[in-house]
Write an enzyme that holds these catalytic residues in place. Structure first.
Site, PDB file in Angstrom:
ATOM      1  N   THR A  40       0.874  -1.181   0.000  1.00 61.30           N
ATOM      2  CA  THR A  40       0.000   0.000   0.000  1.00 61.30           C
ATOM      3  C   THR A  40       0.911   1.230   0.000  1.00 61.30           C
ATOM      4  O   THR A  40       1.343   1.675  -1.051  1.00 61.30           O
ATOM      5  CB  THR A  40      -0.969  -0.007   1.192  1.00 61.30           C
ATOM      6  N   LYS A  43       4.065  -6.928   4.131  1.00 62.20           N
ATOM      7  CA  LYS A  43       3.808  -5.532   3.826  1.00 62.20           C
ATOM      8  C   LYS A  43       3.524  -4.800   5.129  1.00 62.20           C
ATOM      9  O   LYS A  43       3.022  -5.369   6.108  1.00 62.20           O
ATOM     10  CB  LYS A  43       2.638  -5.374   2.848  1.00 62.20           C
ATOM     11  N   THR A  68       1.551  -8.166  13.217  1.00 63.85           N
ATOM     12  CA  THR A  68       1.157  -6.859  12.711  1.00 63.85           C
ATOM     13  C   THR A  68       1.418  -6.864  11.230  1.00 63.85           C
ATOM     14  O   THR A  68       2.265  -7.606  10.769  1.00 63.85           O
ATOM     15  CB  THR A  68       1.897  -5.732  13.450  1.00 63.85           C
ATOM     16  N   GLU A  84       6.407   4.988   7.402  1.00 64.74           N
ATOM     17  CA  GLU A  84       5.934   6.188   6.725  1.00 64.74           C
ATOM     18  C   GLU A  84       6.571   7.428   7.335  1.00 64.74           C
ATOM     19  O   GLU A  84       6.462   7.672   8.545  1.00 64.74           O
ATOM     20  CB  GLU A  84       4.408   6.301   6.848  1.00 64.74           C
ATOM     21  N   ASN A  93      -0.943  10.878   6.737  1.00 61.78           N
ATOM     22  CA  ASN A  93      -2.100  10.457   7.522  1.00 61.78           C
ATOM     23  C   ASN A  93      -3.011  11.569   7.977  1.00 61.78           C
ATOM     24  O   ASN A  93      -3.963  11.326   8.729  1.00 61.78           O
ATOM     25  CB  ASN A  93      -1.604   9.655   8.742  1.00 61.78           C
TER      26      ASN A  93
END
Length: 393
Positions: free
Chosen positions: A151, A173, A184, A262, A389
């Site tokens: 993603t 991922k 997770t 991220e 986010n």
């Protein structure tokens, strides 16, 4: 490095139209003979578990660890989508049975992506038809499968290792919404070792606790967390090194996830030594690894031991802080609960300044209470995470 590294494993990754622009978004990993073999899995403990998790749990219970493969989609998590989402997850398994053989319950399903968005179920059957055509056992097939579950990941996460008479491979991922609470992210581990369903499940649970349960990026537990182990049984019955090799592959994948955080720029190894128990050491390590203040210090390359001690104290209210020492990159900056950096030699200060600019920063906390050690991986946190986010992501 590929999920197809073990003998008897095949995979595929295709663009089914779940994502826009024709990107790879549907992945499959299973067995070359198309039959059911050993499978194991662990899932999120979230009370808001997504439909694919609910379906896969039920299928694993029904088959008692005999599976034909796992179908994974990316771009839409199919989480918090009600009855329609449940039907879509069941359709994923039904499409596998229709095009790849066997019964619906012999397949696990996984999804990742946006939460609460209606799932495009009409993409599944055509996508699985493509899967059936594209299936392969070569590294390229494994690589496409790994890319198809991405993603916000910036790269496909893959690993492999050879044991004595068997092989282990894997793909994963994850780059955010990472906080250990069973496992997770999504991960598929594969092996050709001849193991029982009981040993596979036991080994996977132990490995997850040592790896995926000891990483954190943002303290957020996913609705879709799933780790699957598939064993083709065509290799040798492994000795005690099976669990160690499985651990090695999972550890590599776990590190890849944290390194791809991220907005992140650094990996932090939070190592607690001198614990009176593993539980005590783990509480301290998790407290430090999850701290936003510590993460900000990692971003700035600042060996701010005070924030570390504050988190140790919060995690362990009964700790004797006068027994605690803290080192960054092997250089002790706090001893006996107070600052010791001012007593460093000029050479050590220069070494510390230089090493705080490195990609990986090791923070070691010695509790001075015993012999137990626990390490948790974390990341720094930067502006990129907020930008990614601040809206629906």
């Amino acid at each position: 490095m590929s999920v197809t590294f073990p003998e008897g494993i095949r995979a595929a990754g295709v663009g089914a139209g779940i994502k826009e622009g024709g990107a790879l978004d549907l992945s499959f990993v299973g067995f070359t003979d198309g039959m059911a073999h050993i499978g194991a899995a662990v899932f999120t403990q979230s009370g808001a578990a997504a439909a694919p998790v609910l379906v896969s749990r039920a299928h694993l219970d029904q088959t008692k660890g005999r599976l034909r493969g796992v179908l994974l989609s990316s771009g839409n998590a199919n989480a918090l989508t009600g009855d329609a989402g449940q039907q879509a997850a069941e359709l994923m398994a039904a499409a596998c049975a229709e095009h790849l053989g066997g019964e619906e319950h012999e397949y696990l399903v996984c999804s990742t992506g946006l939460i609460g968005i209606p799932f495009p179920a009409d993409r599944i059957r055509p996508g699985v038809e493509l899967i059936a055509e594209e299936m392969g056992t070569d590294p390229r097939a494994g690589e496409r499968a790994a890319h198809a579950i991405r993603t916000t990941d910036t790269f496909a996460k893959q690993a492999e290792v050879a044991g004595i008479g068997f092989r282990v491979g894997g793909m994963a991922k994850g780059a955010a919404m990472i906080a250990p609470n069973m496992a997770t992210m999504l991960c598929v581990l594969t092996t050709d070792a001849k193991v029982s369903a009981e040993r596979a499940q036991s080994a996977l649970g132990w490995v997850v606790d040592q790896t995926f349960n000891r990483i954190t990026i943002d303290g957020c537990t996913s609705t879709n967390d799933t780790v699957v182990l598939l064993a083709s049984e065509v290799g040798a019955e492994p000795g005690p090194d099976f669990e160690e090799r499985l651990l090695e592959v999972a550890a590599k994948l776990a590190y890849s996830i944290v390194s791809d955080a991220e907005g992140g720029s650094r990996v932090g190894r939070i190592r607690v030594v001198g614990g009176a128990s593993v539980a005590e050491a783990e509480l301290a390590a998790r407290g430090v690894a999850s701290s936003l203040l510590v993460k900000c210090s990692l971003l700035g390359g600042d060996p701010y031991w005070g924030r570390v001690l504050a988190e140790v104290g919060a995690a362990l209210p009964g700790v004797d802080i006068s027994s605690v020492s803290v080192s960054y990159q092997g250089v002790k900056v706090c001893e006996g609960g107070v600052e010791s950096a001012s007593r460093l030699s000029l050479a050590d200060r220069r070494r510390l300044d230089h090493r705080m600019g490195e990609r990986e920063i090791v923070v070691e906390i010695d509790l001075g209470q015993g012999q137990d050690t626990v390490e948790v991986l974390t990341s720094d946190i930067g502006h990129g995470y907020l930008e990614e986010n601040r809206g629906t992501s």
